[in-house]
Design a protein around this motif. Sequence first.
Motif, PDB file in Angstrom:
ATOM      1  N   ALA A 220      82.881  23.076  -3.637  1.00  0.00           N
ATOM      2  CA  ALA A 220      84.206  23.377  -3.067  1.00  0.00           C
ATOM      3  C   ALA A 220      84.225  23.003  -1.585  1.00  0.00           C
ATOM      4  O   ALA A 220      84.798  23.706  -0.762  1.00  0.00           O
ATOM      5  CB  ALA A 220      84.578  24.847  -3.265  1.00  0.00           C
ATOM      6  N   VAL A 221      83.582  21.884  -1.261  1.00  0.00           N
ATOM      7  CA  VAL A 221      83.530  21.401   0.124  1.00  0.00           C
ATOM      8  C   VAL A 221      84.085  19.983   0.217  1.00  0.00           C
ATOM      9  O   VAL A 221      83.661  19.190   1.050  1.00  0.00           O
ATOM     10  CB  VAL A 221      82.093  21.451   0.685  1.00  0.00           C
ATOM     11  CG1 VAL A 221      81.642  22.880   0.881  1.00  0.00           C
ATOM     12  CG2 VAL A 221      81.114  20.689  -0.213  1.00  0.00           C
ATOM     13  N   GLY A 222      85.047  19.687  -0.656  1.00  0.00           N
ATOM     14  CA  GLY A 222      85.702  18.392  -0.598  1.00  0.00           C
ATOM     15  C   GLY A 222      85.621  17.577  -1.869  1.00  0.00           C
ATOM     16  O   GLY A 222      86.347  16.588  -2.015  1.00  0.00           O
ATOM     17  N   GLU A 223      84.772  17.987  -2.817  1.00  0.00           N
ATOM     18  CA  GLU A 223      84.621  17.228  -4.054  1.00  0.00           C
ATOM     19  C   GLU A 223      85.690  17.644  -5.076  1.00  0.00           C
ATOM     20  O   GLU A 223      86.217  18.754  -5.007  1.00  0.00           O
ATOM     21  CB  GLU A 223      83.221  17.437  -4.642  1.00  0.00           C
ATOM     22  CG  GLU A 223      83.035  18.720  -5.441  1.00  0.00           C
ATOM     23  CD  GLU A 223      82.918  19.979  -4.589  1.00  0.00           C
ATOM     24  OE1 GLU A 223      82.843  21.080  -5.170  1.00  0.00           O
ATOM     25  OE2 GLU A 223      82.905  19.874  -3.342  1.00  0.00           O
ATOM     26  N   PRO A 224      86.037  16.770  -6.047  1.00  0.00           N
ATOM     27  CA  PRO A 224      86.986  17.143  -7.109  1.00  0.00           C
ATOM     28  C   PRO A 224      86.435  18.270  -7.967  1.00  0.00           C
ATOM     29  O   PRO A 224      85.217  18.464  -8.059  1.00  0.00           O
ATOM     30  CB  PRO A 224      87.125  15.848  -7.925  1.00  0.00           C
ATOM     31  CG  PRO A 224      86.634  14.758  -7.040  1.00  0.00           C
ATOM     32  CD  PRO A 224      85.585  15.375  -6.157  1.00  0.00           C
ATOM     33  N   GLN A 225      87.343  18.993  -8.641  1.00  0.00           N
ATOM     34  CA  GLN A 225      86.900  20.084  -9.501  1.00  0.00           C
ATOM     35  C   GLN A 225      85.941  19.595 -10.581  1.00  0.00           C
ATOM     36  O   GLN A 225      84.972  20.281 -10.914  1.00  0.00           O
ATOM     37  CB  GLN A 225      88.096  20.779 -10.161  1.00  0.00           C
ATOM     38  CG  GLN A 225      87.698  22.020 -10.952  1.00  0.00           C
ATOM     39  CD  GLN A 225      88.753  22.482 -11.950  1.00  0.00           C
ATOM     40  OE1 GLN A 225      89.245  21.684 -12.744  1.00  0.00           O
ATOM     41  NE2 GLN A 225      89.109  23.759 -11.888  1.00  0.00           N
ATOM     42  N   ALA A 226      86.187  18.405 -11.119  1.00  0.00           N
ATOM     43  CA  ALA A 226      85.326  17.890 -12.185  1.00  0.00           C
ATOM     44  C   ALA A 226      83.887  17.756 -11.715  1.00  0.00           C
ATOM     45  O   ALA A 226      82.944  18.020 -12.485  1.00  0.00           O
ATOM     46  CB  ALA A 226      85.849  16.539 -12.675  1.00  0.00           C
ATOM     47  N   VAL A 227      83.684  17.356 -10.471  1.00  0.00           N
ATOM     48  CA  VAL A 227      82.328  17.242  -9.926  1.00  0.00           C
ATOM     49  C   VAL A 227      81.700  18.625  -9.795  1.00  0.00           C
ATOM     50  O   VAL A 227      80.534  18.835 -10.149  1.00  0.00           O
ATOM     51  CB  VAL A 227      82.345  16.517  -8.568  1.00  0.00           C
ATOM     52  CG1 VAL A 227      80.971  16.567  -7.899  1.00  0.00           C
ATOM     53  CG2 VAL A 227      82.806  15.071  -8.742  1.00  0.00           C
ATOM     54  N   MET A 228      82.477  19.596  -9.283  1.00  0.00           N
ATOM     55  CA  MET A 228      81.974  20.953  -9.146  1.00  0.00           C
ATOM     56  C   MET A 228      81.520  21.500 -10.503  1.00  0.00           C
ATOM     57  O   MET A 228      80.419  22.047 -10.632  1.00  0.00           O
ATOM     58  CB  MET A 228      83.049  21.868  -8.556  1.00  0.00           C
ATOM     59  CG  MET A 228      82.621  23.322  -8.435  1.00  0.00           C
ATOM     60  SD  MET A 228      83.959  24.416  -7.902  1.00  0.00           S
ATOM     61  CE  MET A 228      84.908  24.524  -9.433  1.00  0.00           C
ATOM     62  N   LEU A 229      82.346  21.349 -11.519  1.00  0.00           N
ATOM     63  CA  LEU A 229      82.006  21.878 -12.835  1.00  0.00           C
ATOM     64  C   LEU A 229      80.796  21.157 -13.425  1.00  0.00           C
ATOM     65  O   LEU A 229      79.939  21.781 -14.072  1.00  0.00           O
ATOM     66  CB  LEU A 229      83.213  21.764 -13.766  1.00  0.00           C
ATOM     67  CG  LEU A 229      84.447  22.580 -13.353  1.00  0.00           C
ATOM     68  CD1 LEU A 229      85.591  22.343 -14.333  1.00  0.00           C
ATOM     69  CD2 LEU A 229      84.136  24.070 -13.259  1.00  0.00           C
ATOM     70  N   ALA A 230      80.700  19.855 -13.187  1.00  0.00           N
ATOM     71  CA  ALA A 230      79.543  19.106 -13.677  1.00  0.00           C
ATOM     72  C   ALA A 230      78.257  19.596 -13.022  1.00  0.00           C
ATOM     73  O   ALA A 230      77.210  19.711 -13.681  1.00  0.00           O
ATOM     74  CB  ALA A 230      79.730  17.614 -13.420  1.00  0.00           C
ATOM     75  N   MET A 231      78.322  19.910 -11.724  1.00  0.00           N
ATOM     76  CA  MET A 231      77.129  20.397 -11.029  1.00  0.00           C
ATOM     77  C   MET A 231      76.726  21.786 -11.534  1.00  0.00           C
ATOM     78  O   MET A 231      75.535  22.101 -11.625  1.00  0.00           O
ATOM     79  CB  MET A 231      77.373  20.431  -9.522  1.00  0.00           C
ATOM     80  CG  MET A 231      77.487  19.057  -8.872  1.00  0.00           C
ATOM     81  SD  MET A 231      76.053  17.992  -9.190  1.00  0.00           S
ATOM     82  CE  MET A 231      76.696  16.933 -10.510  1.00  0.00           C
ATOM     83  N   ILE A 232      77.704  22.627 -11.876  1.00  0.00           N
ATOM     84  CA  ILE A 232      77.390  23.930 -12.476  1.00  0.00           C
ATOM     85  C   ILE A 232      76.642  23.723 -13.788  1.00  0.00           C
ATOM     86  O   ILE A 232      75.613  24.351 -14.047  1.00  0.00           O
ATOM     87  CB  ILE A 232      78.669  24.752 -12.699  1.00  0.00           C
ATOM     88  CG1 ILE A 232      79.324  25.109 -11.366  1.00  0.00           C
ATOM     89  CG2 ILE A 232      78.357  26.018 -13.498  1.00  0.00           C
ATOM     90  CD1 ILE A 232      80.701  25.729 -11.505  1.00  0.00           C
ATOM     91  N   GLU A 233      77.148  22.825 -14.619  1.00  0.00           N
ATOM     92  CA  GLU A 233      76.533  22.564 -15.919  1.00  0.00           C
ATOM     93  C   GLU A 233      75.112  22.023 -15.766  1.00  0.00           C
ATOM     94  O   GLU A 233      74.229  22.351 -16.566  1.00  0.00           O
ATOM     95  CB  GLU A 233      77.395  21.582 -16.709  1.00  0.00           C
ATOM     96  CG  GLU A 233      78.738  22.157 -17.122  1.00  0.00           C
ATOM     97  CD  GLU A 233      79.648  21.114 -17.746  1.00  0.00           C
ATOM     98  OE1 GLU A 233      79.228  19.936 -17.850  1.00  0.00           O
ATOM     99  OE2 GLU A 233      80.779  21.464 -18.128  1.00  0.00           O
ATOM    100  N   GLU A 234      74.897  21.215 -14.747  1.00  0.00           N
ATOM    101  CA  GLU A 234      73.570  20.647 -14.516  1.00  0.00           C
ATOM    102  C   GLU A 234      72.593  21.685 -13.960  1.00  0.00           C
ATOM    103  O   GLU A 234      71.391  21.614 -14.203  1.00  0.00           O
ATOM    104  CB  GLU A 234      73.667  19.462 -13.542  1.00  0.00           C
ATOM    105  CG  GLU A 234      74.379  18.253 -14.091  1.00  0.00           C
ATOM    106  CD  GLU A 234      73.554  17.508 -15.130  1.00  0.00           C
ATOM    107  OE1 GLU A 234      72.347  17.805 -15.261  1.00  0.00           O
ATOM    108  OE2 GLU A 234      74.122  16.639 -15.813  1.00  0.00           O
ATOM    109  N   THR A 235      73.115  22.641 -13.214  1.00  0.00           N
ATOM    110  CA  THR A 235      72.260  23.580 -12.494  1.00  0.00           C
ATOM    111  C   THR A 235      71.845  24.788 -13.330  1.00  0.00           C
ATOM    112  O   THR A 235      70.689  25.229 -13.289  1.00  0.00           O
ATOM    113  CB  THR A 235      72.977  24.076 -11.218  1.00  0.00           C
ATOM    114  OG1 THR A 235      73.338  22.938 -10.415  1.00  0.00           O
ATOM    115  CG2 THR A 235      72.090  25.003 -10.402  1.00  0.00           C
ATOM    116  N   ILE A 236      72.774  25.347 -14.075  1.00  0.00           N
ATOM    117  CA  ILE A 236      72.537  26.627 -14.756  1.00  0.00           C
ATOM    118  C   ILE A 236      71.319  26.622 -15.667  1.00  0.00           C
ATOM    119  O   ILE A 236      70.565  27.621 -15.704  1.00  0.00           O
ATOM    120  CB  ILE A 236      73.815  27.084 -15.478  1.00  0.00           C
ATOM    121  CG1 ILE A 236      74.733  27.766 -14.467  1.00  0.00           C
ATOM    122  CG2 ILE A 236      73.507  28.008 -16.649  1.00  0.00           C
ATOM    123  CD1 ILE A 236      75.980  28.365 -15.035  1.00  0.00           C
ATOM    124  N   PRO A 237      71.033  25.558 -16.418  1.00  0.00           N
ATOM    125  CA  PRO A 237      69.833  25.606 -17.265  1.00  0.00           C
ATOM    126  C   PRO A 237      68.528  25.790 -16.486  1.00  0.00           C
ATOM    127  O   PRO A 237      67.528  26.219 -17.065  1.00  0.00           O
ATOM    128  CB  PRO A 237      69.861  24.242 -17.973  1.00  0.00           C
ATOM    129  CG  PRO A 237      71.300  23.855 -17.994  1.00  0.00           C
ATOM    130  CD  PRO A 237      71.845  24.349 -16.686  1.00  0.00           C
TER     131      PRO A 237
END
Length: 377
Positions: A220-237
């Motif tokens: 939430a520092v300038g990137e699109p929402q799709a990028v934010m959600l993709a990073m969540i999906e990559e990180t949580i595991p």
Amino acid sequence: MSLANHFELLGRDGEARTGLLTTPHGAVRTPAFMPVGTQGAMKGLHWREMRDAGTDIVLGNTYHLMLRPGAERIAELGGLQKFTTWDGPMLTDSGGFQVMSLAQLRKVKEQGVTFRSHIDGTAIELTPERAVEVQRLLGSDIAMQLDECVRLPAERSDIERAVQLSLRWAERSKRAFEGAPAANMLFGIVQGGDSPELRRTSARGLTEIGFHGYAIGGLAVGEPQAVMLAMIEETIPSMPADRPRYLMGVGTPDDLLEAVARGIDMFDCVMPTRNGRHGMAFTRFGQINLRNARHANDPRPLDEESSWPASRNYSRAYLHHLVRSGETLGAMLLSGINVAYYQNLMQAMRTAITERNFQLFRERTRGDWARGDIAAR
């Protein structure tokens, strides 16, 4: 060294989770939204309104409070809860976000960050150890490690450098936290920008160090929402499943809904009060701009079915008048309406997860926002 776990996972529906986080000042139901009281106050709202709206936990800002009135002074006066009269749980951020936002006033080195106060220009050094010390003086229930947050887009080399520096700072932060009361918590912060590989590296490194909870920062520092959600999906595991997961600085109601669907437990954002001060109301119909002239003669409330009195009792015409006239009451009412909406949304998500119908709730809620209240907007 293994740390005590104060988080109890109560239920799941897909990746969405509901749980209970126990702090020295009370329990926090998750998913949880933390309104932001940057300088020890909610802009335009009394603490009792926070409680009435269903708020379990609030956020205070280490950077601002250490500058004014000062951490040592707050400690002498009994800590943040006594100082502010908020008697519930409180999380304090580490100042890392301000390290990023004050780019013209600071220098980042291995030891820490040095910067000039935005108030009077005084030179200040913030190290991982000092950040923890300040938060312990403030007396917050949950402290955050000092990290370096990189604004996106950024070069991979800059993101990788910040990840490695933040991991070294995480180790120092944990050592500095030793000796804190057993019921208090320290969270690590995952960095990595928009790089899945670096996000995983950061999360695994923090897990090896060991924290009471884990935050995802630098989104939430300038990137699109799709990028934010993709990073969540990559990180949580790569994050421990039995510890709380906190997405920092997020966000819109849609951000919250989508992040919970991906397994996030905690959020904070200035949006409910900031947007309220600018004439924007969050409702089950979506966001309504009360500055628009179309509301001038509208006798309807924002939402006659809302549990929050101001949403039911004041006409859109009156709220429009307050906003256009610059009356403080308008900002106060809309800020309260927005905080209450956010907390109602979180409660509805907790219920949907418990009842295992979160996907249906998600679809219906997004459908209501998409259809909106066209005639009123």
